[in-house]
Enzyme design. Structure first.
Site, PDB file in Angstrom:
ATOM      1  CB  CYS A   1      -2.112  -2.779  -6.286  1.00  0.00           C
ATOM      2  SG  CYS A   1      -1.857  -3.719  -7.791  1.00  0.00           S
ATOM      3  CD  GLU A   2       3.726  -3.450  -2.110  1.00  0.00           C
ATOM      4  OE1 GLU A   2       4.005  -2.287  -1.782  1.00  0.00           O
ATOM      5  OE2 GLU A   2       4.052  -4.444  -1.445  1.00  0.00           O
ATOM      6  CG  HIS A   3       0.927  -7.350  -5.118  1.00  0.00           C
ATOM      7  ND1 HIS A   3      -0.092  -7.492  -4.205  1.00  0.00           N
ATOM      8  CD2 HIS A   3       2.079  -7.386  -4.412  1.00  0.00           C
ATOM      9  CE1 HIS A   3       0.426  -7.626  -2.995  1.00  0.00           C
ATOM     10  NE2 HIS A   3       1.732  -7.554  -3.096  1.00  0.00           N
ATOM     11  CG  HIS A   4      -1.457  -6.949 -10.320  1.00  0.00           C
ATOM     12  ND1 HIS A   4      -1.969  -7.160  -9.060  1.00  0.00           N
ATOM     13  CD2 HIS A   4      -1.266  -8.169 -10.871  1.00  0.00           C
ATOM     14  CE1 HIS A   4      -2.094  -8.464  -8.854  1.00  0.00           C
ATOM     15  NE2 HIS A   4      -1.672  -9.100  -9.928  1.00  0.00           N
TER      16      HIS A   4
ATOM     17  CD  GLN B   1      -8.106  -0.856   1.059  1.00  0.00           C
ATOM     18  OE1 GLN B   1      -8.342  -1.190  -0.104  1.00  0.00           O
ATOM     19  NE2 GLN B   1      -9.052  -0.771   1.979  1.00  0.00           N
TER      20      GLN B   1
ATOM     21  CG  HIS C   1      -7.799  -3.242  -4.535  1.00  0.00           C
ATOM     22  ND1 HIS C   1      -6.509  -3.264  -4.082  1.00  0.00           N
ATOM     23  CD2 HIS C   1      -8.547  -2.709  -3.532  1.00  0.00           C
ATOM     24  CE1 HIS C   1      -6.475  -2.783  -2.849  1.00  0.00           C
ATOM     25  NE2 HIS C   1      -7.703  -2.445  -2.487  1.00  0.00           N
TER      26      HIS C   1
ATOM     27  CB  CYS D   1      -4.931  -5.765  -9.599  1.00  0.00           C
ATOM     28  SG  CYS D   1      -5.160  -5.839  -7.832  1.00  0.00           S
TER      29      CYS D   1
HETATM   30 ZN   LIG Z   1      -2.769  -5.810  -7.602  1.00  0.00          ZN
END
Ligand SMILES: [Zn+2]
Length: 205
Positions: free
Chosen positions: A97-100, A138, A166, A168
């Site tokens: 994931c690009e956030h975490h 996603q 996910h 995260c």
């Molecule tokens: Zn994430």
């Protein structure tokens, strides 16, 4: 106006070799992260870790060097008028994931109804792989896969369903394991014809 156009080009332009950090810089960054956790990057067990992380990250993000449009270039036209759905089911993938930068582990179902030409089935899996091995969300990945197949093959329709867990969400934050996220994108006859859509959805249950 020209400055706006330029801004857009700057965002879209692929990273050039000159602004891409070298391996030594990345290793140093990983050493910093290890130090920041509270551990000692010089102790025996960790001394080779930054180098291993570089190799692991090269694998995790190999998709940036792959061109999904090129993957779909070679098609076959001798199909005797075949015009029913072609579906590759349960393509396992690993993404981040690009956030975490936490793992996203899931499966993709990719289908299309051809319009005079088909592509080798392994190529559908390779398109999933090329987008998965990048920093992702996603929803975007689902749309990218469907849009690329639609743009390159110009079929009668495309359907993509992705189910993924996910990390995260399971190993941090709300700590909800066992939940998976389902996303889909339907184009052409998959969007317009309820029977085609339903036939595809029933394959992915
Ligand atoms: Zn994430």
């Amino acid at each position: 106006m020209t400055s706006n156009v330029h801004a857009l080009e700057t965002i879209k332009r692929p990273q050039t070799t000159s602004d891409r950090p070298g391996e030594a810089e990345v290793k140093a960054a990983f050493r910093t992260i290890i130090r920041w956790t509270g551990d000692d990057p010089n102790r025996n067990g960790l001394i080779e870790t930054p180098a291993r992380m570089v190799r692991a990250f090269q694998e995790f993000f190999v998709g940036y060097g792959q061109n999904p449009t090129e993957i779909l270039q070679k098609t076959f036209e001798e199909i005797e008028g075949y015009d029913e759905m072609i579906a590759l089911r349960g393509i396992r993938f690993e993404s981040h994931c690009e956030h975490h930068m936490a793992p996203i582990i899931g499966q993709a179902w990719v289908a299309y109804v051809p319009s005079g030409r088909v592509v080798g089935i392994s190529k559908l899996a390779r398109v999933v792989e090329a987008y998965a091995k990048r920093l992702q969300i996603q929803e975007k990945m689902t749309a990218q896969i469907a849009n690329t197949i639609n743009d390159v093959l110009k079929p009668q329709g495309v359907g993509v369903i992705i189910k993924a867990s996910h990390h995260c969400m399971s190993t941090r934050g709300v700590h909800k394991s066992g939940a998976d996220l389902v996303t889909s994108r339907m184009l052409g006859c998959f969007r317009d014809d309820p029977l085609t859509r339903q036939a595809f959805l029933s394959m992915a249950v």
